[in-house]
Design a protein around this motif. Structure first.
Motif, short mmCIF file in Angstrom:
data_model
loop_
_atom_site.label_atom_id
_atom_site.label_comp_id
_atom_site.label_asym_id
_atom_site.label_seq_id
_atom_site.Cartn_x
_atom_site.Cartn_y
_atom_site.Cartn_z
N HIS A 1 4.58 4.32 12.01
CA HIS A 1 3.50 5.32 12.00
C HIS A 1 3.92 6.67 12.58
O HIS A 1 3.11 7.59 12.61
CB HIS A 1 2.23 4.82 12.70
N GLU B 1 -5.14 1.44 2.87
CA GLU B 1 -4.87 0.35 3.81
C GLU B 1 -4.93 0.85 5.23
O GLU B 1 -5.41 0.16 6.13
CB GLU B 1 -3.50 -0.28 3.50
N GLU B 2 -4.43 2.07 5.43
CA GLU B 2 -4.34 2.59 6.80
C GLU B 2 -5.70 2.86 7.44
O GLU B 2 -5.79 3.10 8.64
CB GLU B 2 -3.48 3.87 6.82
N HIS C 1 0.84 -1.20 0.00
CA HIS C 1 0.00 0.00 0.00
C HIS C 1 0.87 1.25 0.00
O HIS C 1 2.01 1.23 0.48
CB HIS C 1 -1.00 -0.01 1.16
N ASP D 1 6.17 2.97 6.02
CA ASP D 1 5.00 2.08 6.03
C ASP D 1 4.02 2.67 5.02
O ASP D 1 3.36 3.65 5.34
CB ASP D 1 4.40 2.00 7.44
#
Ligand code: MN
Ligand code: MN
Length: 463
Positions: A438, A296-297, A107, A266
């Motif tokens: 994150h 995705e997150e 992603h 990420d």
């Protein structure tokens, strides 16, 4: 006695640090690969920018847009962009699609602060943008760091204006202020998650009043500047997607330069690996597919997320080109869901179960399952799938390790794996271990980045 000990030792699984398992030539390839990766990070800080960069790299490698209804031949390289926020790419193999495809999926959205539809206001002669955070952030990490604004404003006339505030050397930056420690006594008593409420994540965007204006002169000055630069007015912000992202470039970390620090690793660290590997493959046996998706997150939802039918439509078009049923293709397909995992952090040892945590420099991290509360929301790959990946990676000298995301019942996370598995595609999570996942600034090991690239290449080239 010593012979007995040697026999027993051979039964033990005890991998060594990756740097003692690769030679100088491999270290050099790793360094070169990571230079390209850092450029990819700097070129794309939102999913839209990542798609543009991925397409630019793919076209340079001979890829072209897939035309619905065309016939495809072995060796053809095609791609399709989904609404500017996701991209699917394929290298057509020698075998038919009824034998399945080899999929590398990652992603390209990352946690950030989105502007609200009506963001701009003035308070105490300072102008601010209101934000609504996107993905799992720790709010205290986003104050007092320089920010940039990336995105688009879609106009009523159908035009889309690209907005980039920050980026250039002489460009201004934006910031969210924090309370000074001198006055922080009450704030410091609050739990970490409550010290910075979401509605205080307001971005400072101006302080100079527009001369001759009596009301909201600072806000109006910002509107004038936005209009001068982008030709937009306040109402246009309603149909805009503007994302505040950290305003620094990717950089080497450590005196030994063995790591990379940057925003949005990420999952762009795996996205680049999945993409670069596809661009680098020669003739493949089975068709190789790379998918880079959005959302995705926030649960892989929406028209540009992995739950969208857009991927199925792309695959249906590929299958139609060779007269194959898509469901038969899926049944024989194999996917590495390339997403990051948590690296063991000795500073927060209490959150990890050390034996089953990924470690820096031990290679690509394989996650049989993700999820939370007893594997809930995990696709939980079968033992056979894990064995297939062990075999595939060992055959290609790819360093790998098993990874669980922290202690059981301490939290958890998900990936696109379950949505691929739901399509009747065998899927395993595989990705780079990350420290400070994150956070606005995440750290990875270069060797793990390179091993993830090698894993994706082995996947595409698997017979
Ligand atoms: Mn991820
Ligand atoms: Mn994530």
């Amino acid at each position: 006695m010593s012979e007995h000990k040697t026999k027993a030792e051979a039964l033990v699984y005890a991998p060594e640090n990756g740097h003692s398992r690769v030679n100088a030539a491999e270290e050099e390839r790793c360094t070169q690969y990571c230079e390209g990766y850092k450029q990819f990070l700097d070129a794309g800080k939102t999913e839209r920018e990542c798609v543009q960069e991925a397409v630019a790299l793919a076209e340079r490698a001979g890829f072209r847009p897939l035309v619905r209804g065309e016939t495809l031949a072995s060796g053809d390289k095609v791609y399709r962009v989904n609404r500017g926020k996701a991209v699917f790419l394929a290298v057509i193999g020698e075998k038919g699609l009824e034998e399945g495809v080899q999929i590398g999926g990652a992603h390209i959205d990352s946690p950030r602060l989105d502007l609200k539809p009506l963001p701009l206001y003035e308070d105490s002669e300072l102008a601010y943008f209101k934000t609504h955070y996107y993905g799992g952030i720790r709010k205290y990490q986003w104050v007092a760091v320089p920010l940039e604004l990336h995105g688009v404003a879609a106009l009523k006339n159908g035009e889309t204006v690209e907005v980039r505030i920050g980026c250039g050397k002489d460009e201004p930056r934006l910031v969210i202020e924090d309370l000074l420690p001198h006055l922080g006594a009450e704030q410091s008593k609050k739990p970490l998650g409550e010290a910075i409420p979401a509605e205080t994540l307001n971005i400072l965007v101006g302080s100079q009043p527009l001369q001759g204006e009596e009301k909201d002169a600072v806000k109006r000055n910002v509107l004038v500047l936005l209009h001068e630069k982008y030709g937009i007015c306040e109402e246009d912000l309603i149909s805009a997607e503007l994302c505040a992202v950290p305003a620094y470039e990717a950089m080497d970390i450590g005196l030994d330069r063995s790591m990379i620090g940057a925003y949005g690793q990420d999952d762009r660290v795996c996205a680049y690996a999945a993409l670069r590997a596809l661009l680098d493959v020669g003739q493949v046996q089975k068709t190789a597919v790379c998918l880079l998706v959005d959302k995705e997150e926030i649960g892989s939802v929406g028209v540009s997320g992995m739950q969208s039918a857009a991927f199925d439509t792309f695959m249906a078009d590929l299958c139609a080109a060779s007269g194959t049923r898509r469901d038969v293709c899926y049944e024989h397909s194999f996917c590495l869901s390339a997403d990051v995992t948590a690296a063991y952090d000795p500073n927060f040892a209490e959150a990890y179960e050390k034996r089953n945590s990924a470690r820096f420099n031990y290679g690509v991290g394989l996650c049989k399952y993700t999820g939370a509360r007893g594997k809930s929301e995990a696709s939980d790959a079968s033992a056979e799938v894990v064995a297939r990946v062990r075999r595939m990676l060992d055959a290609n000298s790819v360093l790998w390790q098993m990874a669980e995301l922290g202690k059981v019942d301490y939290g958890g996370g998900g990936t696109i794996a379950q949505y691929m598995a739901n399509r009747n595609i065998d899927t395993l999570d595989a990705g780079v271990p990350v420290l400070s996942m994150h956070a606005p600034f995440e750290t990875v090991s270069k060797l793990d980045c390179y091993m993830t690239y090698k894993a994706m290449k082995a996947l595409y080239e698997e017979m």
